[in-house]
Design a protein around this motif. Structure first.
Motif, short mmCIF file in Angstrom:
data_model
loop_
_atom_site.label_atom_id
_atom_site.label_comp_id
_atom_site.label_asym_id
_atom_site.label_seq_id
_atom_site.Cartn_x
_atom_site.Cartn_y
_atom_site.Cartn_z
N GLY A 52 -8.51 1.52 -10.48
CA GLY A 52 -9.14 2.62 -9.76
C GLY A 52 -8.36 2.95 -8.52
O GLY A 52 -7.48 2.19 -8.09
N PRO A 53 -8.68 4.10 -7.91
CA PRO A 53 -7.89 4.58 -6.79
C PRO A 53 -7.98 3.69 -5.55
O PRO A 53 -7.03 3.63 -4.77
CB PRO A 53 -8.46 5.97 -6.51
CG PRO A 53 -9.79 6.01 -7.18
CD PRO A 53 -9.72 5.05 -8.33
N GLY A 54 -9.10 2.98 -5.36
CA GLY A 54 -9.21 2.12 -4.18
C GLY A 54 -8.17 1.01 -4.22
O GLY A 54 -7.45 0.76 -3.24
N PHE A 55 -8.06 0.36 -5.37
CA PHE A 55 -7.06 -0.71 -5.54
C PHE A 55 -5.65 -0.14 -5.42
O PHE A 55 -4.80 -0.70 -4.71
CB PHE A 55 -7.26 -1.37 -6.90
CG PHE A 55 -6.40 -2.57 -7.12
CD1 PHE A 55 -6.86 -3.84 -6.80
CD2 PHE A 55 -5.13 -2.45 -7.66
CE1 PHE A 55 -6.06 -4.97 -7.00
CE2 PHE A 55 -4.32 -3.57 -7.86
CZ PHE A 55 -4.79 -4.83 -7.53
N ASP A 56 -5.41 0.98 -6.11
CA ASP A 56 -4.07 1.57 -6.10
C ASP A 56 -3.65 1.98 -4.69
O ASP A 56 -2.51 1.77 -4.28
CB ASP A 56 -4.01 2.78 -7.04
CG ASP A 56 -4.21 2.37 -8.50
OD1 ASP A 56 -4.09 1.17 -8.81
OD2 ASP A 56 -4.49 3.27 -9.33
N THR A 102 7.64 21.42 -1.40
CA THR A 102 8.57 20.89 -2.41
C THR A 102 7.99 19.71 -3.19
O THR A 102 8.57 19.30 -4.20
CB THR A 102 9.88 20.43 -1.75
OG1 THR A 102 9.59 19.37 -0.82
CG2 THR A 102 10.55 21.59 -1.02
N ASP A 103 6.86 19.14 -2.73
CA ASP A 103 6.29 18.01 -3.48
C ASP A 103 4.85 17.78 -3.03
O ASP A 103 4.46 18.18 -1.92
CB ASP A 103 7.11 16.73 -3.25
CG ASP A 103 6.95 15.71 -4.40
OD1 ASP A 103 6.20 16.02 -5.37
OD2 ASP A 103 7.57 14.64 -4.33
N VAL A 104 4.06 17.17 -3.90
CA VAL A 104 2.70 16.73 -3.57
C VAL A 104 2.59 15.27 -3.99
O VAL A 104 2.94 14.91 -5.11
CB VAL A 104 1.63 17.58 -4.30
CG1 VAL A 104 0.24 16.99 -4.11
CG2 VAL A 104 1.67 19.02 -3.79
N LEU A 105 2.12 14.44 -3.05
CA LEU A 105 2.12 12.99 -3.26
C LEU A 105 0.71 12.44 -3.22
O LEU A 105 -0.16 12.95 -2.51
CB LEU A 105 2.93 12.32 -2.15
CG LEU A 105 4.39 12.78 -2.06
CD1 LEU A 105 4.94 12.53 -0.67
CD2 LEU A 105 5.22 12.04 -3.10
N LEU A 106 0.52 11.34 -3.94
CA LEU A 106 -0.71 10.58 -3.82
C LEU A 106 -0.70 9.82 -2.49
O LEU A 106 0.35 9.63 -1.87
CB LEU A 106 -0.83 9.56 -4.96
CG LEU A 106 -0.99 10.13 -6.35
CD1 LEU A 106 -0.94 9.01 -7.38
CD2 LEU A 106 -2.30 10.91 -6.46
N TYR A 107 -1.87 9.35 -2.09
CA TYR A 107 -2.02 8.57 -0.86
C TYR A 107 -1.06 7.37 -0.87
O TYR A 107 -1.09 6.54 -1.79
CB TYR A 107 -3.45 8.09 -0.74
CG TYR A 107 -3.74 7.32 0.53
CD1 TYR A 107 -3.96 8.00 1.72
CD2 TYR A 107 -3.77 5.94 0.54
CE1 TYR A 107 -4.21 7.31 2.91
CE2 TYR A 107 -4.03 5.23 1.71
CZ TYR A 107 -4.25 5.92 2.88
OH TYR A 107 -4.51 5.23 4.05
N GLY A 108 -0.20 7.31 0.13
CA GLY A 108 0.70 6.16 0.27
C GLY A 108 1.88 6.15 -0.67
O GLY A 108 2.67 5.19 -0.66
#
Ligand SMILES: [Ca+2]
Ligand SMILES: [Ca+2]
Ligand SMILES: [Ca+2]
Ligand SMILES: [Ca+2]
Ligand SMILES: [Ca+2]
Lengths: 510, 510
Positions: free
Chosen positions: B178-182, B383-389
């Motif tokens: 899940g996203p919390g762990f990731d 130029t880019d979209v990133l996930l948290y961290g």
């Protein structure tokens, strides 16, 4: 109480004993009854008496299932002859209440040396607390506490246990209506008004969601000498805010130091129960021994606080059977329902049905697994169910809804007013807490020796030395009373407790 | 650039100017065009040219709505003559890409004095990081860092910026899928491998969900001289673990001290953009000035990282118009959809439609409100979209999905590899960060004076002194390059940055 070499009786009402050593086929670990048909591993159950089909199986003095076929004395009890039917999940509120009342022991009155507060509360420590309303003031409060604690000035105030800084990662960008906000507000107020706290300082940034003025207005604030609050924005930045806090603490130290310990009845103790890093011994040594201590404290008129809702999930119907009233039972049912939704929307799981590994270790049903955790609370009636961080009134055995995660659970219990924590651990924990100290109980002698600097009480000697659960429970209670009177715990000597303040975050971070 | 007394042009492409002073009925604040029919408050918009009905209104160089009737030059523009239609919410991916490319300025190459790492990365600071995998090791890492930092030994290693302890409230009792762990795993690994970190120590309890070995296996770990890890359970408790960490740091200090600053092209800078405690000046002074600096850094081949998804919600279609590709656009759309669900299940709200108070302050549409925050990122292509961290590769203007909450947002940006943070604040913030330092920009001269110890750059002089946005943007860039080369920020001088490490918690705490 060891029944014979290698077995342990966890509760006088139990019809099973626990193997503390592996047993070979053909042996009779209890010294009587049927010889074992197969080898049986440590941690498994042996019938102490013949159990007719359909009769309940008792462990920790609680039902863990029923005999799915007739069981002879001496026989191994596991999934082949012990079942847990869906109909046993029915909520029979108060069905065991009389039995639970009978479990309250008659005990000679006892006292501890504590601090009597102006509002009548009884403290076991005498702290000054600095509480951050938001992460934005975390560094400021830590710096102010450090400055006072390291300055040497506290040597002049021997009755002051120190300045504790309670910082956290939330307080803004959260909804003001919802459990996340309510949890944090209860925790901050609970710490500031804790019986172990003589005076409190609230520090905000200024523009955060968790407003100091709103909190003071909600709870009422009739004791201005006890509270002081300020914001970084109004005070003019980091340096000036640290200065202002330190100056205030210097002003109040002589007053806080006036507190003196005096005899206080043990009935005024609220003891938080915790476990973390459980192992195969947790449910057979430290937890049931702590359960004996819990029953003794309840017998003294005190309060014990069980928590960690995910750990008791699946056994809630057994707590409901000893609920003191339908109102108390309904509060627990509401919390269980809340958790089921919380897990559903967050893709979490409370499915603690015994895993293959649990079964190898001797756990037969989900009730048995959860009761290993619940054993800490003994056998007396459940007299109240509380929200996270809600004020604990007691007396008796009460349940507070918290996650199982140690720092979050203990933060809720302390916010509720628990003046001490007893924490059992099998794999080892370095937990500690302020303003209420934590006593750590190891489930095995191996752990006690390996983490000697962190462990307060060895419950492993129940197996290695044959110490009885009753004797160990009495030892724990004596240790609780000594700690309440000022004796330092291992985690206090190590200075833990500031970083382990972790309010339960629920809901979106915006 | 001040157009006349009391007005400000935020971008050369704008067909509106902003009133920096209240204007009376009958006056002509621009010095030309229609006299005002009514008094107009500070922060409101005046037409610089005649705008036919149906034409777009531009502020920050971006569309904020369209003229709902013909507007004369000099006229007040607000909800009576400016609208935002639902059809304008259509995602026209790349529609403004050529315009955004043209906004990249041609700039003389620039350098900063940084640390070249063995793996080719460029650092602006030279820290040793101690990362806790779980709250259970928080005290141990803080104690070890304190012991080294306070011992005086760092005086012998002038090229070492210190030992930073990154502790937090999570790491266990969370779902491993899940996203919390990731989020947490990316953050811990991102800090340990940050270009401003010379060597990292991971410290766990031992039985936590966030396992060090799993993380190292996932990301690959080919540089044993850079990483060291241990657990409290294996090491034998609190005291011995602190001892072992301190001993290790003593061993590596001479190696870490060998790093020397050398000229590094500004194109290797990744600058995180933040705002916190916004006020009515944020969108007209500090944010657009930072936008000028962002465009300059992009012109130098560098990277700027906009974040705080809830703050740009409602204006995402304008970012999509300057997306460099459909793939980049799709990543932003996916994140917006994720947030809508996150808020729905948590009873949160992203409804930032201008409130009555916003409208009084001159904000006409939701686009305009969100663009005040997005103005920090200037006008160049996304130029880019990133996930948290997630690791930031760049170059150019990139978006990272984070909450708006300052410590959580900055933690994600730094985990992605940003070596510096520029943080605008109106109401005042005491934020600071490690291992990447934070430069704080005040939106008003009043705040700059009131929190002088915390503020690095005053953007209030855009109004009080008539400093142009272009000049202020250049000043910010110069300050960024000097800071990258080792000049300390106010928050570094105050020692902030350990307590402001707050990974984004998503999901249930069990
Ligand atoms: Ca003292
Ligand atoms: Ca547990
Ligand atoms: Ca626990
Ligand atoms: Ca903001
Ligand atoms: Ca922010």
């Amino acid at each position: 109480m060891t029944e014979s070499t290698g077995t342990l009786l966890l509760h006088v009402d139990d019809n099973v004993a626990i193997l503390t050593e592996p047993a070979v086929a053909g042996s009779r670990p209890l010294g009587f009854g049927e010889p074992l048909k197969t080898p049986v591993a440590r941690g498994h159950k042996i019938a102490r008496v013949a159990i007719p089909a359909g009769q309940h199986i008792y462990k920790f003095g609680q039902i863990i299932g029923f005999a799915s076929q007739p069981i002879a004395a001496g026989e191994h009890i596991h999934t082949h002859n012990c079942a847990f039917g869906e109909h046993d999940r029915d909520y029979r509120i108060g069905a065991d209440l009389e039995k639970a009342k009978a479990a309250i022991p008659v005990v000679e009155p006892a006292h501890f040396m504590g601090y009597r507060r102006a509002n009548g509360q009884a403290g076991t420590r005498n702290f000054i607390a600095i509480c951050a309303t938001v992460n934005c003031s975390a560094t400021v409060i830590r710096r102010a506490a450090d400055e006072v604690n390291r300055s040497g000035i506290l040597d002049r105030y021997p009755n002051v246990d120190g300045v504790a800084a309670f910082a956290h990662g939330t307080g803004c960008a959260i909804s003001v209506t919802g459990p996340g906000f309510d949890n944090l507000q209860r925790v901050l107020w609970g710490y500031a008004t804790h019986p172990n706290v003589a005076a409190a300082v609230f520090v905000g940034l200024g523009c955060e969601t968790m407003q100091i003025a709103r909190m003071r207005a909600l709870y009422g604030d009739h004791d201005d000498s006890r509270f002081f609050s300020l914001t970084i924005q109004e005070t003019g930045g980091t340096t000036q805010t640290v200065r202002r806090i330190v100056d205030h603490i210097h002003e109040i130290l002589p007053i806080v130091n006036e507190a003196k310990r005096e005899p206080i009845p043990a009935s005024e103790l609220k003891l938080a129960l915790q476990c973390g890093g459980s192992d195969g011994f947790s449910g057979i040594t430290a937890n049931p021994a702590l359960g004996v201590a819990s029953d003794l404290l309840v017998g003294l008129g005190g309060t014990v606080v069980l928590s960690e809702t995910p750990e008791i999930y699946g056994a809630e119907q057994l707590l409901l059977r000893r609920a003191a009233s339908k109102e108390v039972a309904d509060k627990l049912i509401e919390r269980i329902t809340w958790w089921e939704n919380y897990c559903r929307i967050n893709d979490g799981s409370m499915d603690n049905n015994p895993s293959p590994g649990n079964k190898l270790g001797g756990l037969t049903t989900i009730l048995e697994k959860s009761l290993g955790a619940a054993a800490k609370a003994g056998s007396t009636p459940m007299t109240d169910v509380l929200l996270y961080g809600e004020k604990i009134t007691g007396p008796g055995f009460v349940f507070m809804d918290t996650p199982g995660y140690d720092p979050v659970a203990a933060t809720g219990q302390i916010a509720g007013g628990a003046q001490l924590v007893c924490f059992t651990t099998g794999r080892g924990s370095a937990f500690g807490s302020k303003p209420a100290p934590t006593i750590k109980l190891s489930t095995s002698s191996r752990l006690y020796n390996e983490m000697h600097d962190d462990m307060d009480i060895n419950c492993g000697d129940i197996i290695t030395e044959g110490v009885s659960l009753e004797a160990k429970g009495r030892e724990i209670l004596d240790h609780v009373l000594a700690t309440a009177s000022g004796q330092k715990t291992k985690s206090e000597l190590l200075g833990l407790g500031d970083n382990e303040f972790v309010p339960w975050q629920v809901g979106a971070v915006m």
